[in-house]
Design an enzyme around this catalytic site. Structure first.
Site, PDB file in Angstrom:
ATOM      1  N   HIS A 185       0.954  -1.282   0.049  1.00 58.32           N
ATOM      2  CA  HIS A 185      -0.131  -0.143  -0.262  1.00 58.32           C
ATOM      3  C   HIS A 185       0.942   1.386  -0.202  1.00 58.32           C
ATOM      4  O   HIS A 185       0.410   2.413  -0.331  1.00 58.32           O
ATOM      5  CB  HIS A 185      -0.988  -0.080   1.110  1.00 58.32           C
ATOM      6  CG  HIS A 185      -2.132  -0.827   1.067  1.00 58.32           C
ATOM      7  ND1 HIS A 185      -3.303  -0.573   1.548  1.00 58.32           N
ATOM      8  CD2 HIS A 185      -2.145  -1.978   0.275  1.00 58.32           C
ATOM      9  CE1 HIS A 185      -4.177  -1.644   1.100  1.00 58.32           C
ATOM     10  NE2 HIS A 185      -3.570  -2.458   0.258  1.00 58.32           N
ATOM     11  N   HIS A 216      -2.086 -12.156  -2.119  1.00 59.37           N
ATOM     12  CA  HIS A 216      -3.314 -12.717  -1.240  1.00 59.37           C
ATOM     13  C   HIS A 216      -2.882 -14.221  -0.912  1.00 59.37           C
ATOM     14  O   HIS A 216      -3.742 -15.108  -0.817  1.00 59.37           O
ATOM     15  CB  HIS A 216      -4.418 -12.780  -1.937  1.00 59.37           C
ATOM     16  CG  HIS A 216      -5.059 -11.426  -2.261  1.00 59.37           C
ATOM     17  ND1 HIS A 216      -6.156 -10.950  -2.857  1.00 59.37           N
ATOM     18  CD2 HIS A 216      -4.607 -10.178  -1.673  1.00 59.37           C
ATOM     19  CE1 HIS A 216      -6.341  -9.544  -2.745  1.00 59.37           C
ATOM     20  NE2 HIS A 216      -5.555  -9.172  -1.858  1.00 59.37           N
TER      21      HIS A 216
END
EC number: 1.11.1.21
Length: 726
Positions: free
Chosen positions: A106, A267
Site C-alpha cells: 500500500h 493474497h
C-alpha cells in the site's frame, strides 16, 4: 466610574482582548485565502520539503549513512520481529508477514505512471492523507511495530526503505525468493501537497473505469489503493471488476500478467479482518484523540484486536498455509465452487461452498474454516484474459513465482528512477526496461575537448534560440516524482520524443549536433545537446554585456532505441510546457496551473521558475517560434526585458477571444499592439506571489542578478538526472 461601553471594553480594565476566549486564536486558524479564493494558484507547491522542515539538516547524506548500516543485522532483526507477537496487536498465526506485505504494497501502490507521483520513495505513508486512508486501516499498527527497529538503526535506514524492506523480509521468511532490494529512498518530513488524489469530498466515492483511463488517479474510489474488493460500487460481481482492475493496475504501468501475479501473490499470505460491524471502529489516526499518540481506528468490538480485529470489514483467508508461500491461491480458486456470502461485518465476499474446512483459524488451533475469496479474486477466474494467465500459473507454480518476484520488485521500486540510484548489497544485476536503462560511458572528454566542442557548436550556424531550445527539450522531460526523463540518454533523438509536437522545432537542431558528435568522437550526443544549451546561454549573456561561465559536467551517455519503452516514454510527453509556451489540450486545468505542475515536476522553486520563464522568452525559445511572451526587441539577448515590459503600466492587456488563452498588450495612448502573450506569461504580473518575484527581476539593479539566477536554475534542470553527481 465606568460607562456602559466600558463593560464591553476589556482594555478599559487592563485586560488583553485576545485572552478572553471565543474563537480559535491560534496561528493559522480562521478563514484562509484559499477559503475565499478556492481557485487560487498553488504557487505554494513549489515550496515543499524545504530544509526548514527537515530535522536532519541540509548536510545530511543518506547514502553515506546507509553505507554504515549492518544490513544483514537489520534483516535478522526484522525476521525476528515477524514472530514476536505483541499483546496490543496480536499477530495472526503468530506472524506479521501478511501485515508487513500489505504495508509495503500500500505504500508503493499509490504510484501512478501517468505523472510519476505517489509511490513508496518518500515514506509518505507516515503522513496524511495516506496514514488515515480508509484502505490503510491497521497499517498504523504495522508502522508502530517497526519503531523499535527504526529507533535502533536510526538514520542509517530511512522509514521509506524500511517499509519496503520489511515487506521483502516478510516474503522471504515465508519461504519466497524475492528478486532483490534496492535501497535509496530518502524520507521527507511533511505530506506531499502536489499529488492529486481526486476531487471527491467523501471517502470511497466510486469512479468509473473509463474516467480512470483519462486521469492520473490510481484507485477506483477515493481512499482506496486500487479497487473495491467487493466489486465496483459494491456490485459483488467478479466480472464487473475486470475493467477497474485493468485501469488501476494499468495506471501503475502493470500489464495483465503482472496484475494477476500481484493480486495472487499478495493474497497468498495473511488475511483480511472483519470480525464485526465496522461501526465499532473509531476515528482514523489524523482524527483520533491526542492520547492515542498517532494510532487510530480503535475498535470497541470485543477486545478490538486479534480474533476481534476489524480492518476492511471483510473476513477472508485465501490459503491453507497463510504464513508460508504456496500455490494454494490458484488451486483453491479453480478447485471449488464459490458462492457469494457476507462477512460478519456485512461485506460481500465468497465462500468455497464445496470445500472442506481446511483453513486454520488465526488464533485457535482447534478451529478450521472453509476457503474464502474476495470478489476481485474471482475476477482472475472469470475474466477470460485473466483466467488464461491464472490457469498457467496454476499449472506452473515456478512461472508464478518468477512473475510475482519481478512484479513485486517493479511495484516497490517503480518510483525510484534508474538503477544507478539503488544502493545496498541486494541490488539485482539485471537491467529492466522499466528502469529506463542506460549503457556504460564510452567517452571521457577533457577540458580541451569541451572547449573545442563549444567552438564547433558556436560555429555551427545554430541560433541562440535553437541551442537553448534543443537543450531544454532534452532535459525538461525529467519528473521529480519517479525520477524518469532528463537529458542523460539523449532520448530526444529517439522515438517517441523525436516525434512529439512540442519538440518539432527543437529536433531540427539535432542533425547539426549529431554531425558534430560523429566528427569529434569526443563526447556523447547527450553531452553535446546539453553543451549546446551552455553555448547558447553564454552567447546570450555576452550579448547582454555579461561574461558568464555556465557550469557543465560531462559524463552523459546515449541510450539505444531497444533500451527505450516507447509506451512508457509516451507518458512523459507534456500536455503543457509553459516554459516553451506550449499547450496541447485546453480541457485539463488552466495554463498557469499546468506551468506550476511542470515546475514542480522539475523540482523548481518559484524564483527559479520565474527566472527560467523570463529568460526563455527573451531567448526566443517558444516551441513554435511564436512571439507570445517575447517582450523584447533584442531576441537572443539574456536581458530582464520580459519583466520590465510585463510590469510596464503603459500597456493594457485584453484577451483575443473568449477562450482567454492569448492576449494582446496595447499601448494605452495609441492603441497599438505592442506584444502578445499567453496565460503562462501574464501570470507573472497577475498572481501576487509571482508578481513579487517578477518585480525583483524587473528592477533597475537586477540585470546581473537575473542572469546569475537564470544560469543557476538552467544548470539545475540540465543536471536533474545526473544522479552520479550526487
Amino acid at each position: 466610574m465606568s460607562t456602559s461601553d466600558d463593560i464591553h471594553n476589556t482594555t478599559a480594565t487592563g485586560k488583553c482582548p485576545f485572552h478572553q476566549g471565543g474563537h480559535d486564536q491560534s496561528a493559522g486558524a480562521g478563514t484562509t485565502t484559499r477559503d475565499w479564493w478556492p481557485n487560487q494558484l498553488r504557487v505554494d507547491l513549489l515550496n515543499q520539503h524545504s530544509n526548514r522542515s527537515n530535522p536532519l539538516g541540509e548536510d545530511f547524506d543518506y547514502r553515506k549513512e546507509f553505507s554504515k548500516l549492518d544490513y544483514y543485522g537489520l534483516k535478522k532483526d526484522l525476521k525476528a520481529l515477524l514472530t514476536e507477537s505483541q499483546p496490543w496487536w496480536p499477530a495472526d498465526w503468530g506472524s506479521y508477514a501478511g501485515l508487513f506485505i500489505r504495508m509495503a504494497w500500500h505504500g508503493a501502490g499509490t504510484y501512478r505512471s501517468i505523472d510519476g507521483r505517489g509511490g513508496a520513495g518518500r515514506g509518505q505513508q507516515r503522513f496524511a492523507p495516506l496514514n488515515s486512508w480508509p484502505d490503510n486501516v491497521s497499517l498504523d499498527k504495522a508502522r508502530r511495530l517497526l519503531w523499535p527497529i527504526k529507533q535502533k538503526y536510526g538514520q542509517k535506514i530511512s522509514w521509506a526503505d524500511l517499509f519496503i524492506l520489511a515487506g521483502n523480509v516478510a516474503l522471504e521468511n515465508s519461504g519466497f525468493r524475492t528478486f532483490g532490494f534496492g535501497a535509496g529512498r530518502e524520507d521527507v518530513w511533511e505530506p506531499d501537497l502536489d499529488v492529486n488524489w481526486g476531487d471527491e469530498k467523501a471517502w470511497l466515492t466510486h469512479r468509473h473505469p473509463e474516467a480512470l483511463a483519462k486521469a492520473p488517479l490510481g484507485a477506483t474510489e477515493m481512499g482506496l489503493i486500487y479497487v473495491n474488493p467487493e466489486g465496483p460500487d459494491h456490485s459483488g460481481e467478479p466480472l464487473s471488476a475486470a475493467a477497474a482492475i485493468r485501469a488501476t493496475f494499468g495506471n501503475m504501468g502493470m500489464n495483465d500478467e503482472e496484475t494477476v501475479a500481484l493480486i495472487a501473490g499478495g493474497h497468498t499470505l495473511g488475511k483480511t479482518h472483519g470480525a464485526g460491524p465496522t461501526s465499532n471502529v473509531g476515528p482514523d489516526p489524523e482524527a483520533a484523540p491526542i492520547e492515542e499518540q498517532g494510532l487510530g481506528w480503535a475498535s470497541t468490538y470485543g477486545s478490538g484486536v486479534g480474533a476481534d480485529a476489524i480492518t476492511s470489514g471483510l473476513e477472508v483467508v485465501w490459503t491453507q498455509t497463510p504464513t508460508q508461500w504456496s500455490n494454494y491461491f490458484f488451486e483453491n480458486l479453480f478447485k471449488y465452487e464459490w458462492v457469494q456470502t457476507r462477512s460478519p461485518a456485512g461485506a460481500i465476499q465468497f465462500d468455497a461452498v464445496d470445500a472442506p474446512e481446511i483453513i486454520p483459524d488465526p488464533f485457535d488451533p482447534s478451529k478450521k474454516r472453509k476457503p474464502t475469496m474476495l470478489v476481485t479474486d474471482l475476477t482472475l477466474r472469470f475474466d477470460p484474459e485473466f483466467e488464461k494467465i491464472s490457469r498457467r500459473f496454476l499449472n506452473d507454480p515456478q512461472a508464478f513465482n518468477e512473475a510475482f518476484a519481478r512484479a513485486w520488485f517493479k511495484l516497490t521500486h517503480r518510483d525510484m528512477g534508474p538503477k544507478s540510484r539503488y544502493i545496498g548489497p541486494e541490488v539485482p544485476k539485471e537491467d529492466l526496461i522499466w528502469q529506463d536503462p542506460l549503457p556504460q560511458p564510452i567517452y571521457n572528454p577533457t577540458e580541451q575537448d569541451i572547449i573545442d566542442l563549444k567552438f564547433a557548436i558556436a560555429d555551427s550556424g545554430l541560433s541562440v534560440s535553437e541551442l537553448v531550445s534543443v537543450a531544454w527539450a532534452s532535459a525538461s522531460t525529467f519528473r521529480g516524482g519517479d525520477k524518469r526523463g532528463g537529458a542523460n540518454g539523449a532520448r530526444l533523438a529517439l522515438m517517441p520524443q523525436r516525434d512529439w509536437d512540442v519538440n518539432a522545432a527543437a529536433v531540427r537542431a539535432l542533425p547539426v549536433l549529431e554531425k558534430i558528435q560523429k566528427e569529434s568522437g569526443k563526447a556523447s550526443l547527450a553531452d553535446i545537446i546539453v553543451l549546446a544549451g551552455v553555448v547558447g546561454v553564454e552567447k546570450a549573456a555576452s550579448a547582454a554585456g555579461l561574461s558568464i561561465h555556465v557550469p557543465f559536467a560531462p559524463g552523459r551517455v546515449d541510450a539505444r532505441q531497444d533500451q527505450t519503452d516507447i509506451e512508457m516514454f509516451e507518458l512523459l510527453e507534456p500536455i503543457a510546457d509553459g516554459f516553451r509556451n506550449y499547450r496541447a489540450r485546453l480541457d485539463v486545468s488552466t495554463t498557469e496551473s499546468l506551468l506550476i505542475d511542470k515546475a514542480q515536476q522539475l523540482t523548481l522553486t518559484a524564483p527559479e521558475m520565474t527566472a527560467l520563464v523570463g529568460g526563455m522568452r527573451v531567448l526566443g525559445a517558444n516551441f513554435d517560434s511564436s512571439k507570445n511572451g517575447v517582450f523584447t526587441d533584442r531576441v537572443g539577448v539574456l536581458s530582464n526585458d520580459f519583466f520590465v515590459n510585463l510590469l510596464d503600466m503603459r500597456y493594457e492587456w485584453k484577451a483575443t477571444d473568449e477562450s482567454k488563452e492569448l492576449f494582446e498588450g496595447r499601448d494605452r495612448e495609441t492603441g497599438e499592439v505592442k506584444y502578445t502573450a499567453s496565460r503562462a506569461d501574464l501570470v507573472f504580473g497577475s498572481n501576487s506571489v509571482l508578481r513579487a518575484v517578477a518585480e525583483v527581476y524587473a528592477s533597475s539593479d537586477a540585470h546581473e542578478k537575473f542572469v546569475k539566477d537564470f544560469v543557476a536554475a538552467w544548470v539545475k534542470v540540465m543536471n536533474l538526472d545526473r544522479f552520479d553527481l550526487l
